[in-house]
Design a protein around this motif. Structure first.
Motif, PDB file in Angstrom:
ATOM      1  N   LEU A  47      51.280  39.038  35.111  1.00 12.47           N
ATOM      2  CA  LEU A  47      51.444  39.770  36.500  1.00 12.47           C
ATOM      3  C   LEU A  47      50.230  40.811  36.316  1.00 12.47           C
ATOM      4  N   PRO A  48      48.994  40.395  36.833  1.00 11.50           N
ATOM      5  CA  PRO A  48      47.968  41.319  36.787  1.00 11.50           C
ATOM      6  C   PRO A  48      47.928  41.970  38.215  1.00 11.50           C
ATOM      7  N   ALA A  49      47.337  43.075  38.208  1.00 11.31           N
ATOM      8  CA  ALA A  49      47.373  43.932  39.566  1.00 11.31           C
ATOM      9  C   ALA A  49      45.934  44.494  39.819  1.00 11.31           C
ATOM     10  N   ILE A  50      45.307  44.578  40.861  1.00  2.99           N
ATOM     11  CA  ILE A  50      43.874  44.775  40.887  1.00  2.99           C
ATOM     12  C   ILE A  50      43.746  45.760  42.086  1.00  2.99           C
ATOM     13  N   ALA A  51      42.847  46.629  41.979  1.00  5.79           N
ATOM     14  CA  ALA A  51      42.541  47.685  42.999  1.00  5.79           C
ATOM     15  C   ALA A  51      41.053  47.945  42.754  1.00  5.79           C
ATOM     16  N   VAL A  52      40.394  48.240  44.015  1.00  5.28           N
ATOM     17  CA  VAL A  52      38.717  48.465  44.288  1.00  5.28           C
ATOM     18  C   VAL A  52      38.575  49.588  44.723  1.00  5.28           C
ATOM     19  N   SER A  53      37.705  50.225  44.433  1.00  4.70           N
ATOM     20  CA  SER A  53      36.753  51.312  45.138  1.00  4.70           C
ATOM     21  C   SER A  53      35.391  51.345  45.024  1.00  4.70           C
ATOM     22  N   GLY A  54      34.683  50.922  46.246  1.00  3.20           N
ATOM     23  CA  GLY A  54      33.235  50.538  46.091  1.00  3.20           C
ATOM     24  C   GLY A  54      32.902  49.456  45.233  1.00  3.20           C
ATOM     25  N   SER A  55      31.978  49.608  44.260  1.00  6.87           N
ATOM     26  CA  SER A  55      31.745  48.746  43.264  1.00  6.87           C
ATOM     27  C   SER A  55      32.581  48.679  42.146  1.00  6.87           C
ATOM     28  N   ASN A  56      33.656  49.598  41.874  1.00  4.67           N
ATOM     29  CA  ASN A  56      34.387  49.652  40.855  1.00  4.67           C
ATOM     30  C   ASN A  56      35.768  49.034  41.113  1.00  4.67           C
ATOM     31  N   ILE A  57      36.037  48.153  39.962  1.00  2.00           N
ATOM     32  CA  ILE A  57      37.140  47.168  40.054  1.00  2.00           C
ATOM     33  C   ILE A  57      37.935  47.493  38.946  1.00  2.00           C
ATOM     34  N   HIS A  58      39.490  47.640  39.126  1.00  2.00           N
ATOM     35  CA  HIS A  58      40.245  47.863  38.038  1.00  2.00           C
ATOM     36  C   HIS A  58      41.402  46.754  38.170  1.00  2.00           C
ATOM     37  N   VAL A  59      41.643  46.043  36.860  1.00  5.62           N
ATOM     38  CA  VAL A  59      42.568  45.166  36.878  1.00  5.62           C
ATOM     39  C   VAL A  59      43.521  45.889  35.421  1.00  5.62           C
ATOM     40  N   VAL A  60      44.856  45.584  35.807  1.00  5.91           N
ATOM     41  CA  VAL A  60      45.859  45.916  34.804  1.00  5.91           C
ATOM     42  C   VAL A  60      47.002  44.671  34.651  1.00  5.91           C
ATOM     43  N   TRP A  61      47.514  44.536  33.584  1.00  9.60           N
ATOM     44  CA  TRP A  61      48.537  43.551  33.287  1.00  9.60           C
ATOM     45  C   TRP A  61      49.323  43.930  31.983  1.00  9.60           C
ATOM     46  N   TYR A  62      50.249  43.208  31.797  1.00 15.45           N
ATOM     47  CA  TYR A  62      51.102  43.300  30.526  1.00 15.45           C
ATOM     48  C   TYR A  62      50.779  42.089  29.622  1.00 15.45           C
ATOM     49  N   ASP A  63      50.849  42.426  28.373  1.00 14.71           N
ATOM     50  CA  ASP A  63      50.315  41.523  27.199  1.00 14.71           C
ATOM     51  C   ASP A  63      51.133  41.536  25.944  1.00 14.71           C
ATOM     52  N   PHE A  64      51.511  40.572  25.511  1.00 15.70           N
ATOM     53  CA  PHE A  64      52.439  40.315  24.228  1.00 15.70           C
ATOM     54  C   PHE A  64      51.531  40.065  22.846  1.00 15.70           C
ATOM     55  N   ARG A  65      50.125  40.527  22.925  1.00 11.81           N
ATOM     56  CA  ARG A  65      49.340  40.413  21.876  1.00 11.81           C
ATOM     57  C   ARG A  65      49.600  41.360  20.767  1.00 11.81           C
ATOM     58  N   ASP A  66      50.677  42.129  20.934  1.00 10.67           N
ATOM     59  CA  ASP A  66      51.186  43.455  20.153  1.00 10.67           C
ATOM     60  C   ASP A  66      52.476  43.293  19.683  1.00 10.67           C
ATOM     61  N   GLY A  67      53.055  42.011  20.046  1.00  7.24           N
ATOM     62  CA  GLY A  67      54.214  41.740  19.508  1.00  7.24           C
ATOM     63  C   GLY A  67      55.325  41.987  20.896  1.00  7.24           C
ATOM     64  N   ASN A  68      55.471  43.125  21.483  1.00 10.67           N
ATOM     65  CA  ASN A  68      55.992  43.591  22.330  1.00 10.67           C
ATOM     66  C   ASN A  68      55.206  43.500  23.629  1.00 10.67           C
ATOM     67  N   PRO A  69      55.539  43.568  24.663  1.00 14.61           N
ATOM     68  CA  PRO A  69      54.895  43.660  26.060  1.00 14.61           C
ATOM     69  C   PRO A  69      54.152  45.257  26.117  1.00 14.61           C
ATOM     70  N   GLU A  70      52.897  45.332  26.261  1.00 19.40           N
ATOM     71  CA  GLU A  70      52.196  46.704  26.457  1.00 19.40           C
ATOM     72  C   GLU A  70      51.185  46.463  27.778  1.00 19.40           C
ATOM     73  N   ILE A  71      50.809  47.412  28.293  1.00 16.24           N
ATOM     74  CA  ILE A  71      50.123  47.433  29.616  1.00 16.24           C
ATOM     75  C   ILE A  71      48.634  47.539  29.048  1.00 16.24           C
ATOM     76  N   TYR A  72      47.707  46.666  29.720  1.00 17.99           N
ATOM     77  CA  TYR A  72      46.317  46.432  29.429  1.00 17.99           C
ATOM     78  C   TYR A  72      45.337  46.785  30.570  1.00 17.99           C
ATOM     79  N   HIS A  73      44.205  47.669  30.456  1.00 14.57           N
ATOM     80  CA  HIS A  73      43.414  47.730  31.591  1.00 14.57           C
ATOM     81  C   HIS A  73      42.073  47.431  31.279  1.00 14.57           C
ATOM     82  N   LYS A  74      41.325  46.756  32.239  1.00 14.49           N
ATOM     83  CA  LYS A  74      39.916  46.382  32.275  1.00 14.49           C
ATOM     84  C   LYS A  74      39.307  46.810  33.550  1.00 14.49           C
ATOM     85  N   CYS A  75      37.826  46.973  33.278  1.00 15.83           N
ATOM     86  CA  CYS A  75      37.246  47.670  34.656  1.00 15.83           C
ATOM     87  C   CYS A  75      35.805  47.068  34.799  1.00 15.83           C
ATOM     88  N   SER A  76      35.417  46.868  36.028  1.00 13.66           N
ATOM     89  CA  SER A  76      34.138  46.719  36.213  1.00 13.66           C
ATOM     90  C   SER A  76      33.392  47.717  36.956  1.00 13.66           C
TER      91      SER A  76
END
Length: 198
Positions: free
Chosen positions: A4-33
Motif C-alpha cells: 500500500l504505497p502512497a506518493i506525494a510530489v512538490s516540484g522535483s521532490n517526490i515522497h513515497v511511504v508504505w508499510y513493510d514487514f521486514r522488521d517482523g511486524n508492519p512498520e511505516i517506511y519513507h523514501k524520497c527523490s
C-alpha cells in the motif's frame, strides 16, 4: 512484504511511504527523490512502537512532509500523524489524532498552505457501524482542532479519500446504505468549518 504505497510530489521532490514487514511486524517506511525520481534516498523507518502500523497517507508542501497512518493491535487502532520540515531528512515525534477505544482506520491527508486536513473511518458508534471522521490543523500540524463526524448512517462508511484546494475540501468514501457499496461525496467551502450534504 511491502504494501500500500502512497506518493506525494512538490516540484522535483517526490515522497513515497508504505508499510513493510521486514522488521517482523508492519512498520511505516519513507523514501524520497529530490531530482524528479532519477535517484532515491535510502529507506527510512518512521515508526518503532512495537505496534502494527498500516496504510500510510502522505502530503507535501515545499519542504514540509505530512504523514498519517493507523497504528495499534487487533481491536484497537488509532490514527497517528507526524511531519518533517526538512524534506523528509528528519521527522518529529508522532501525534495521536484519534483517541477512542474503537478502531480508527484508513486515514487520508491533504494540505493547502498551512492547513492540513485528515479523514478516516471509525466504529466508535457501533462495532459494525463505521462512520467518517474529520480533523484539521491550521498551523501546519502544530495543533489540531476537534474531530467532526461527517457521516451518520447505520451502514458501513469507508475507506476515505480527501483532496483540498484553498478553502475547498472534497471527501469521497464507499458506503453500503443502498444495500450494495456505492461511492459518496461531500465538500466544505470554508476550510472544514461546515459541510454540505452527502
Amino acid at each position: 512484504v511491502s504494501r500500500l504505497p502512497a506518493i506525494a510530489v512538490s516540484g522535483s521532490n517526490i515522497h513515497v511511504v508504505w508499510y513493510d514487514f521486514r522488521d517482523g511486524n508492519p512498520e511505516i517506511y519513507h523514501k524520497c527523490s529530490t531530482d524528479g525520481g532519477r535517484t532515491w534516498s535510502p529507506d527510512l523507518r518512521l515508526t518503532n512502537s512495537g505496534a502494527n502500523s498500516f496504510r500510510p497517507s502522505v502530503a507535501v508542501s515545499g519542504s514540509n512532509v505530512h504523514l498519517v497512518w493507523e497504528e495499534g493491535f487487533s481491536g484497537g487502532y488509532d490514527i497517528y500523524y507526524k511531519r518533517s520540515t526538512d524534506g523528509g531528512i528528519t521527522w518529529e515525534p508522532s501525534t495521536l489524532l484519534s483517541n477512542d477505544p474503537a478502531n480508527s482506520l484508513s486515514s487520508s491527508i491533504a494540505i493547502s498552505d498551512s492547513a492540513i486536513h485528515v479523514v478516516w473511518m471509525d466504529n466508535r458508534n457501533g462495532t459494525d457501524n463505521y462512520e467518517i471522521y474529520y480533523k484539521r490543523s491550521t498551523d501546519e500540524g502544530v495543533t489540531w482542532g476537534p474531530e467532526t463526524r461527517l457521516t451518520n448512517d447505520p451502514a458501513w462508511s469507508g475507506p476515505t479519500s480527501i483532496a483540498v484546494s484553498g478553502s475547498n475540501i472534497h471527501v469521497a468514501w464507499s458506503e453500503s446504505r443502498d444495500g450494495n457499496a456505492e461511492v459518496y461525496y461531500k465538500h466544505s467551502i470554508d476550510g472544514g468549518a461546515n459541510w454540505g450534504p452527502d
